[in-house]
Design a protein around this motif. Structure first.
Motif, PDB file in Angstrom:
ATOM      1  N   ALA A  63      -8.776   7.253  -2.732  1.00 60.44           N
ATOM      2  CA  ALA A  63      -8.481   7.830  -1.414  1.00 60.44           C
ATOM      3  C   ALA A  63      -9.067   9.239  -1.394  1.00 60.44           C
ATOM      4  O   ALA A  63      -8.612  10.122  -2.117  1.00 60.44           O
ATOM      5  CB  ALA A  63      -6.976   7.866  -1.169  1.00 60.44           C
ATOM      6  N   TYR A  82      -8.086  13.960  -5.549  1.00 60.63           N
ATOM      7  CA  TYR A  82      -8.268  12.610  -5.017  1.00 60.63           C
ATOM      8  C   TYR A  82      -6.986  11.795  -5.181  1.00 60.63           C
ATOM      9  O   TYR A  82      -6.203  12.016  -6.101  1.00 60.63           O
ATOM     10  CB  TYR A  82      -9.434  11.910  -5.711  1.00 60.63           C
ATOM     11  N   SER A  93      -1.370  10.128  -2.034  1.00 61.91           N
ATOM     12  CA  SER A  93      -2.066  10.893  -1.006  1.00 61.91           C
ATOM     13  C   SER A  93      -3.053  11.880  -1.624  1.00 61.91           C
ATOM     14  O   SER A  93      -2.709  12.595  -2.570  1.00 61.91           O
ATOM     15  CB  SER A  93      -1.049  11.648  -0.148  1.00 61.91           C
ATOM     16  N   ASP A  95       0.833  -1.209   0.000  1.00 61.24           N
ATOM     17  CA  ASP A  95       0.000   0.000   0.000  1.00 61.24           C
ATOM     18  C   ASP A  95       0.868   1.260   0.000  1.00 61.24           C
ATOM     19  O   ASP A  95       0.558   2.245  -0.678  1.00 61.24           O
ATOM     20  CB  ASP A  95      -0.927  -0.007   1.215  1.00 61.24           C
ATOM     21  N   GLN A 128      -5.188   7.574  -4.311  1.00 66.28           N
ATOM     22  CA  GLN A 128      -5.535   6.158  -4.446  1.00 66.28           C
ATOM     23  C   GLN A 128      -4.901   5.363  -3.317  1.00 66.28           C
ATOM     24  O   GLN A 128      -3.886   5.759  -2.741  1.00 66.28           O
ATOM     25  CB  GLN A 128      -5.088   5.590  -5.792  1.00 66.28           C
ATOM     26  N   LYS A 129      -5.535   4.242  -3.006  1.00 64.16           N
ATOM     27  CA  LYS A 129      -5.021   3.350  -1.972  1.00 64.16           C
ATOM     28  C   LYS A 129      -5.486   1.933  -2.274  1.00 64.16           C
ATOM     29  O   LYS A 129      -6.426   1.719  -3.050  1.00 64.16           O
ATOM     30  CB  LYS A 129      -5.518   3.786  -0.589  1.00 64.16           C
ATOM     31  N   TYR A 142       0.336   3.928  -2.800  1.00 64.97           N
ATOM     32  CA  TYR A 142      -0.526   4.969  -2.236  1.00 64.97           C
ATOM     33  C   TYR A 142      -0.219   6.336  -2.844  1.00 64.97           C
ATOM     34  O   TYR A 142       0.937   6.742  -2.962  1.00 64.97           O
ATOM     35  CB  TYR A 142      -0.333   5.031  -0.718  1.00 64.97           C
TER      36      TYR A 142
END
Length: 458
Positions: free
Chosen positions: A198, A166, A146, A140, A168-169, A144
Motif C-alpha cells: 500500500a 509503506y 495504513s 482486507d 500493505q493491503k 490492512y
C-alpha cells in the motif's frame, strides 16, 4: 472367410441387442447410464435422486475454504459467499445422455459408454457479487496496514520534511479470482491471501521538490473585535498545512466543514442581502480573500471565485473572495507537476497566507485591477405618518456600485502576458430617506429614541 465374417457380425449383433436390453432395463429403472461423471464424481447407474445426493454430499464435505496469510487463518463456507452449484441442472443433463436424441443416436451414445468411453460434465456455479466483495473487504480491514505519508511543515521559515512509510493491503481482484477458482476445483481446501504494497500518497521524493515560496499575501484586521478574530484564527488553521497534489483542486469550504470548526465559530459582522448584520462565522471571508491573492501570485488556476456584494475594508475591490458554507466556495487547482503546500499564519492584527512549491514553477506575477464602471445609487424618498412634519431620518444608507476587472500579469525578460481572472460586481444600494407627515400632537408624539434609527431634523 465369409463364414468368419458372418460369425463376427452375429456376435456384434448379439452384443448390440444385449446392450439394448441392458440399457432398456436401466432406463426402466430411471438410472443414469454408466461412465457418466460430473467433474470426477461417478454417477454410473444412479437414479437422479441418488446422483443429486452424492454430488451434494461431496460439495458439503468440501464446502469449507481457508484463507491463509502467515499466521492468520480465516475459514468460511462457500455457500456463505453466495456460491451455488447447478446440481439439478447437471443431474438432469447426465440422466438425459442416451435419452434425448433419436433412437439410433441414443444407441450409438450408449454403445460408446458401454465400450468404456467416459462422459464428463462440468459442474458450474453462480455467486453473489456483493456478498463475496463484502467478505473480501472484511479480510482486507483485518490485514490492512495504513501507509504513512511523507510530511512537510514550516518551522521558523524553514521547510522540514519526513520520510514516508509503506503499508500493505490485499490484492482484492486476485483474491477474488482465487476464491472463484476454488469454486471450480471442489477439492481445493485453502487459498494463500495475495498481499500487495500500500503506497502512500506523498513520498519524500515529491515533497523535497517543495523548496520555495510561489506566492504570499497578507491582510490586516482589528484585534479588538474578539469574535471576528476568533473566526479568522479557526478558518486559517482549518485551511493551513494543506498539500495539493498535481491536478488536484483545493476547496475552501471542504476543509472548513471537514474540520468541524464551525461549531467553535462566533457571531461577528456578516453581509446579508447587501447589508452588514451579525451572523455566525463573520471574518472567515478575510481568510478566503487572503488565500485567493496568495493563489493568484502563486500561479494557481482559479476555478471558482465570487466577490462580496459590498467592497471590503481590508482588501481592494476586485481582490476579495466571499464564501458561504454549502453554497459559495473558493476553489483553485494546482496545474504544476509538483505538489504545493498552503500555509497560513495569524498574528496580532494580520493574517498571512503563503503557498510553497517548486522553484521551477515560480513566476514574476503582478495583480492589476481596473474599475470599468461606476454605478451611481438612487435617493429614494418615503413619507410616513409615524413622524412629524419637518422630521426626517435615513432609513438606509446608500452606496455607489462598481464593476471591476481583475488581471494577472506574467512578466519575463522578453515577454509580458496579461490574463483576465474575474469581473467583480458590487451592486449599488439606494439611499432611503423617510419624511414625517404627521401633524404635531404632543400627547401622541412618538418616542424617537425607542426606534433604532438614525434621525436628523430639517
Amino acid at each position: 472367410m465369409k463364414r468368419v465374417k458372418k460369425i463376427s457380425l452375429i456376435i456384434v449383433g448379439i452384443f448390440f441387442v444385449c446392450n439394448i436390453q441392458v440399457v432398456q432395463g436401466i432406463e426402466k429403472e430411471g438410472r443414469i447410464h454408466k461412465n457418466i461423471f460430473v467433474e470426477n464424481i461417478d454417477l454410473s447407474n444412479l437414479t437422479k435422486e441418488q446422483a443429486r445426493k452424492k454430488i451434494n454430499e461431496i460439495l458439503d464435505e468440501n464446502n469449507e475454504l481457508s484463507l491463509i496469510y502467515k499466521d492468520n487463518k480465516y475459514t468460511i463456507k462457500l455457500n456463505e459467499l453466495g456460491i451455488v452449484y447447478n446440481v439439478d441442472e447437471v443431474v438432469n443433463e447426465s440422466y438425459n445422455i442416451g435419452r434425448n436424441n433419436t433412437i439410433v443416436n441414443n444407441l450409438k451414445e450408449k454403445f460408446k459408454l458401454d465400450m468404456g468411453n467416459k462422459k464428463t460434465i462440468k459442474l458450474n456455479y453462480s455467486y453473489k457479487e456483493e456478498e463475496l466483495n463484502n467478505y473480501i473487504n472484511e479480510i482486507d480491514k483485518k490485514l490492512y496496514i495504513s501507509p504513512i505519508n511523507a510530511t512537510i511543515k514550516i518551522e521558523s521559515g524553514k521547510i522540514i520534511t519526513t520520510k514516508e512509510e509503506y503499508g500493505q493491503k490485499i490484492d482484492k481482484e486476485k483474491l477474488k479470482k482465487e476464491i472463484l477458482d476454488k469454486a471450480d476445483n471442489i477439492y481445493a481446501y485453502s487459498v494463500e491471501i495475495p498481499i500487495q504494497v500500500a503506497e502512500p500518497k506523498y513520498k519524500i521524493e515529491q515533497l523535497s521538490k517543495i523548496d520555495t515560496i510561489l506566492g504570499t499575501y497578507e491582510t490586516h484586521f482589528n484585534p479588538k473585535v474578539i469574535n471576528r478574530v476568533n473566526n479568522i484564527q479557526i478558518a486559517a488553521n482549518a485551511t493551513s498545512n494543506i498539500l495539493v497534489n498535481t491536478e488536484e483542486e483545493f476547496s475552501f469550504n471542504t476543509f472548513i466543514l471537514n474540520s468541524n470548526s464551525v461549531k467553535n465559530m462566533k457571531e461577528a459582522p456578516v453581509i446579508i442581502k447587501g447589508k452588514l448584520e451579525k451572523g455566525l462565522g463573520g471574518g472567515i471571508c478575510q481568510v478566503s480573500s487572503t488565500m485567493y491573492n496568495a493563489a493568484l501570485y502563486a500561479g494557481m488556476e482559479i476555478t471558482n471565485i465570487k466577490n462580496h456584494t459590498i467592497p471590503s475594508a481590508y482588501i481592494s475591490k476586485g481582490r476579495d473572495a466571499t464564501i458561504s458554507l454549502g453554497n459559495i466556495d473558493f476553489r483553485f487547482k494546482n496545474k504544476f507537476n509538483t505538489p504545493i503546500l498552503i500555509y497560513n499564519e495569524v498574528f496580532e492584527n494580520r493574517i498571512v497566507s503563503t503557498i510553497y512549491g517548486n522553484k521551477e514553477d515560480k513566476k514574476d506575477i503582478e495583480i492589476v485591477t481596473e474599475v470599468i464602471e461606476t454605478l451611481p445609487n438612487k435617493v429614494v424618498e418615503k413619507r410616513s405618518e409615524d413622524f412629524y412634519k419637518g422630521e426626517k431620518f435615513v432609513e438606509q444608507d446608500g452606496r455607489v456600485g462598481y464593476k471591476v476587472n481583475t488581471f494577472r500579469v506574467y512578466k519575463s525578460e522578453n515577454n509580458i502576458t496579461k490574463e483576465f481572472v474575474y469581473e467583480s460586481f458590487y451592486p449599488p444600494m439606494d439611499k432611503v430617506i423617510v419624511y414625517g407627515i404627521k401633524s404635531k400632537d404632543i400627547k401622541s408624539a412618538p418616542k424617537i429614541e425607542d426606534k433604532n434609527i438614525k434621525t436628523e431634523f430639517a
